[in-house]
Design an enzyme around this catalytic site. Structure first.
Site, PDB file in Angstrom:
ATOM      1  N   CYS A   1       0.844  -1.213   0.000  1.00 45.27           N
ATOM      2  CA  CYS A   1       0.000   0.000   0.000  1.00 45.27           C
ATOM      3  C   CYS A   1       0.864   1.242   0.000  1.00 45.27           C
ATOM      4  O   CYS A   1       0.821   2.054  -0.893  1.00 45.27           O
ATOM      5  CB  CYS A   1      -0.824   0.115   1.265  1.00 45.27           C
ATOM      6  SG  CYS A   1      -2.012  -1.111   1.538  1.00 45.27           S
TER       7      CYS A   1
ATOM      8  N   GLU B   1       4.221   1.317   1.993  1.00 47.94           N
ATOM      9  CA  GLU B   1       5.393   1.096   2.813  1.00 47.94           C
ATOM     10  C   GLU B   1       6.646   1.615   2.107  1.00 47.94           C
ATOM     11  O   GLU B   1       7.040   1.100   1.054  1.00 47.94           O
ATOM     12  CB  GLU B   1       5.549  -0.398   3.142  1.00 47.94           C
ATOM     13  CG  GLU B   1       4.560  -0.882   4.178  1.00 47.94           C
ATOM     14  CD  GLU B   1       3.219  -1.286   3.606  1.00 47.94           C
ATOM     15  OE1 GLU B   1       2.889  -0.847   2.484  1.00 47.94           O
ATOM     16  OE2 GLU B   1       2.501  -2.040   4.273  1.00 47.94           O
TER      17      GLU B   1
END
Lengths: 83, 889
Positions: free
Chosen positions: B494, B496
């Site tokens: 997502c 990171e």
């Protein structure tokens, strides 16, 4: 033994419910019966080495196996009878 | 539903007689992509047993072999025996399994679910045969999920279909891994951690969502395709041969086995590719259409070539990229394996092919649309709580654009513009796109990104390049990362932040430094701590009042002041992090011993150089374990409510709060009403008794309004949280860091949490993300929300996450695009890390909830990912509908 579309070398699986005929491009179901153009695909259940033990389970050269596994990539596969 | 005078005092998103405002019109994808997408929309998630069967069989045959060699041989057997399936019109071939949305269980990671569910599966098998084929048609609800067993298909956890013929072998193979899987071995040894029983209680209360060691041991990281692109598979095998020759017989023999294992694994991948080439040739013999026949022959030639050699063209390079992406996905249960900065990695081939007339822009977009379809077809077969509760069925393949070059200039290029164009035309959830925003990026490129966001794709996400680099320099400098290498970063999963490196790709005698991931997974560590639940347990002195179970020992604070509440909360939070870090370290240790990564290790610098896999710290950077949280806004709002109403104004006691929480402020629970957003809750008969305290809780200061009262609490939380994580050490003896994304956990974690002091009701979904306001509580406009969100330093955390919903009319036309870009810039210039938008009329979402069959292609942004509306759970759907919809910016 009755044969169905998912036993055919022209069956292209889309998902667990349906597939496409590689020849006609038509949508077909895996449970549809063989048509007159169908040819068996290499599967464990069509192999000389496969020994059935119970429904959906058997042995391949003494090792656990299952009849409906496609065996086109298996180097040990040997037809019981081609078609 | 609610009577008018008893509605929850909250700004609702009402169904209105006004017509739905559509999103902006967009061009269609190519006919080829339309055909692929049509096939996809009709396809169900399907599991097969081929790979696990052959993997397990070979593993069993090699009892007593060196573990990493055994693993390599098992992987080789799995790859080499996958049945190739190629669908008409595909320009990129190869997939995880022999179905369009194919995947398979990995019992070597965890087999317990299949064994525990054995009886249920067989019962389902008996029952399913009694259902008519018509039942299948009802399964459109839920998109591609197989939500129930039907006919010859068994539903696994409401998501994957398995042919009944493969059910017995799935159970038998699972049995072989009992007491040997990563799950079982890790569980055996994690019990040696003092406080293990606390850990079990924490998991049962869903204070923590899942064990990362055996559920998703890899992922949320960035791929690196350099080695196969530069050397080809035969070239990498030669590197292994040289490696073996250099280390055989010398100390640290693990290197010898690693090189040998990589070589064996590559032989399996070569067989897999060649099997696809053979299938393409076979199809060409059947094909009557000359154009399709030629395509099959060309596909076969490409595959045969890349089975050994480095790519000669952009198309071959793209095929290699895709092949190795799938290869990594097949070695582990992985979510969030991001392709990274693909437009920059492939640019040298694209530029050359364009120059030589091999490619044009339309053909490029068509190829990229095909790539989008292949990524969208990916499914992740992990444990059920993870796939449904955390991932919402998404696989989080984040493709990043922009950022800076090695020298510090804008890295945006023309191919990236075409990647955006393909994302506009072929709007599918994967790969999701992210712009690594930097002030140096050209306006034209940024406006293209805005054009894409505006049509409602939910991508690209907008991410601060500078904040990310600052974070990397803080956390990886001790491993040698400097400012130049920091520029090679990209997003894994997502959101990171993941370190990368510049690798020297030589093409036609010219060296191009391409970016790629250079660290292992960040899906590891303590994953998803529910902040509102920990506060709830704090207020009840260690008890989970939902289950009546004690989770922590009494905290020992009388809670006579706000500071005592805060300190007690910190005590429980710290204890949870401590015990979960230790138990997860053991699980990951079991993983690296039983199921070491080979494909990903081979790809990641500097594993091939060191002769070490990623579990032996072969990667260039290894500080990737983190602590993830959910429910930030609800925590902050709850603390603000307690501080204001209990300790500042003294209108209530904490006991009043406890009673109101247990009474759910006089409402029915979300489970009872079947809706999971605050707006739709239904009062119970004792509603009036709790009306005043509920009103005061809702009226207490709320995060997202530029209100210093609430924002000071957020800042105190962030400053403490981001610092405390560094006290804990990962398996690789590196400090942990903070990670703040919710994915979909705010749904299921909200479902098991009682009402909270901010006025949120029992079982309702938390605020999404970490910087999003709780739906309806941000009343002062977007810039007030930005001020609140940036009251702390985002570079102290691996990420932060802000999702907003904007009405399509606000950003209409060219002028709307410019306003939109200024809004994005405003947030990122203030120091925000990430912002993303749902450009949608909420009424459309309500209509889609009522008639999902009419909205098969509707996509929404959830939290770091875009997903088809019909494939989301109701908890998340309700939450997305309830989000504040900005009607002006």
């Amino acid at each position: 033994m009755d044969h169905y579309c998912n036993d055919c070398k022209f069956y292209l699986p889309v998902d667990v419910f349906r597939g496409i005929c590689k020849l006609s491009k038509a949508d077909i179901l895996p449970e549809d019966p063989f048509c007159n153009r169908a040819e068996k695909i290499a599967k464990c259940k069509f192999c000389r080495q496969y020994l059935s033990e119970k429904e959906f389970l058997g042995k391949c050269a003494g090792r656990l196996a299952y009849p409906d596994m496609v065996a086109t990539t298996c180097t040990e596969f040997k037809w019981v009878s081609p078609n | 539903m609610n009577t008018p005078d008893k509605k929850v005092p909250h700004r609702p998103v009402e169904a209105s007689p006004m017509p739905v405002t559509p999103r902006e019109k967009k061009p269609d994808p190519s006919p080829r992509a339309i055909a692929a997408r049509t096939l996809y929309f009709g396809a169900k998630s399907s599991a097969s047993m081929e790979f696990p069967y052959w993997y397990s069989r070979r593993w069993e045959e090699l009892e007593g072999e060196i573990p990493i060699i055994r693993r390599a041989e098992a992987l080789k057997a799995g790859f080499a025996h996958l049945t190739p399936v190629i669908y008409p019109g595909e320009l990129l071939a190869m997939g995880k399994a022999a179905y369009l949305r194919g995947s398979f269980p990995m019992p070597w990671l965890s087999e317990a679910f299949f064994m525990a569910s054995e009886d249920k599966f067989y019962q389902d098998a008996l029952q399913s045969g009694k259902l008519t084929a018509d039942t299948v048609t009802t399964m459109g609800k839920g998109g591609g999920n197989v939500t129930q067993s039907v006919g010859n298909v068994i539903s696994i956890a409401g998501k994957f279909g398995l042919r009944i013929e493969e059910l017995p072998i799935m159970i038998e193979v699972a049995k072989k891994w009992k007491d040997r899987s990563v799950d079982d071995v890790g569980h055996k040894y994690e019990q040696l951690v003092p406080g293990y029983k606390e850990k079990e209680a924490i998991m049962r209360s869903v204070i923590c969502m899942f064990d990362s060691g055996y559920t998703l041991p890899q992922g949320r990281e960035v791929m690196n395709y350099y080695y196969p692109l530069q050397y080809g598979i035969e070239g990498i095998k030669s590197i292994c041969d040289e490696g073996m020759a250099g280390v055989a017989g010398y100390p640290d023999m693990d290197r010898l086995y690693f090189y040998r294992a990589v070589r064996i694994m590559l032989e399996g991948i070569q067989a897999w590719i060649r099997n696809y080439a053979a299938e393409a040739r076979f199809l060409s013999t059947l094909e009557k259409n000359p154009a399709q026949k030629t395509e099959y022959i060309e596909l076969a030639e490409r595959l045969d070539w890349i089975a050994g050699s480095p790519p000669r063209t952009f198309h071959e390079a793209l095929q290699i990229l895709w092949t190795f992406h799938v290869a990594v996905l097949n070695e582990d249960a992985i979510s969030g394996l991001s392709p990274g900065r693909v437009g920059q990695v492939l640019f040298p081939w694209w530029q050359r092919d364009m120059r030589e007339g091999i490619l044009d822009r339309e053909r490029t977009v068509e190829l990229l649309e095909c790539m989008r379809m292949k990524f969208t077809e990916l499914d992740c077969f992990a444990s059920m709580g993870v796939v449904g509760g955390v991932l919402s069925g998404n696989t989080f393949n984040n493709l990043c654009l922009g950022g800076l070059t090695r020298e510090g200039n804008s890295a945006a290029n023309e191919l990236e513009i075409l990647l955006l164009e393909a994302g506009i035309r072929c709007d599918t959830p994967q790969p999701t796109l992210s712009v690594l925003y930097d002030e140096k990026l050209p306006e034209e490129f940024l406006l293209k990104g805005v054009e894409c966001t505006k049509i409602g794709t939910g991508y690209p996400a907008w991410i601060s390049n500078q904040v990310a680099m600052e974070f990397l320099l803080k956390n990886y400098q001790h491993e040698g990362l400097g400012p130049e290498e920091a520029r090679a970063w990209s997003i894994g999963g997502c959101l990171e932040t993941h370190p990368g490196s510049w690798m020297p790709l030589v093409l036609d005698g010219e060296t191009h430094y391409i970016p790629g991931g250079s660290a292992p997974a960040t899906s590891v560590g303590v994953h998803f701590l529910s902040l509102p639940k920990i506060l709830e347990v704090t207020l009840f002195d260690g008890m989970d009042m939902r289950t009546g179970e004690r989770i922590f020992p009494p905290h020992g604070f009388p809670l006579n002041s706000y500071e005592e509440v805060w300190n007690a909360f910190k005590k429980y939070f710290s204890r949870a992090v401590e015990v979960l870090t230790l138990t997860n370290n053991i699980q990951h240790d079991a993983w690296r011993r039983i199921s070491p990564s080979l494909v990903n290790s081979m790809l990641k610098p500097d594993c091939l150089g060191k002769g070490k896999d990623i579990g032996q710290m072969g990667s260039r950077y290894n500080t990737t374990f983190n602590v993830e949280t959910t429910g930030t806004a609800n925590l902050v709002n709850s603390l603000a409510s307690i501080r204001r109403n209990v300790f500042d104004s003294c209108r209530y006691t904490l006991d009043d709060y406890r009673k109101a929480i247990l009474a759910n402020f006089g409402y029915h629970t979300a489970q009872e009403t079947g809706s999971f957003s605050l707006t739709d809750q239904v009062p119970a008969e004792h509603f009036d008794q709790w009306k005043r305290i509920h009103r005061d809780c809702l009226d207490a200061p709320k995060y997202g309004n530029d209100d210093p009262y609430a924002d000071a609490i957020l800042k105190e939380w962030e400053d403490w949280f981001c610092g405390m994580t560094r006290q804990y050490r990962s398996l690789y003896d590196q400090p942990l860091y903070a990670c703040q994304i919710s994915v979909s956990t705010h749904g299921p974690m909200g479902a098991v949490t009682l009402a909270s002091p901010d006025g949120r009701l029992t079982g309702t979904t938390f605020a999404d993300a970490s910087m999003s306001a709780y739906p309806g509580t941000d009343r002062n406009g977007p810039y007030a929300l930005f001020n609140s969100a940036t009251c702390w330093n985002h570079s102290e955390s691996q990420n932060s996450q802000l999702n907003m919903k904007i009405h399509p009319s606000v950003v209409k036309g060219r002028e709307g695009s410019r306003k939109f870009l200024e809004l994005i810039r405003a947030y990122l210039r203030k120091g925000g890390f990430h912002v993303q938008f749902n450009v949608v009329d909420s009424r459309m979402l309500r209509e889609a909830q009522k008639e999902p069959e009419k909205y098969r292609g509707l996509m929404v942004r959830v939290a770091g990912f875009t997903q088809y509306w019909v494939e989301l759970g109701k908890q998340i759907q309700d939450e997305v509908i309830a989000r504040t919809e900005y009607e002006e910016i």
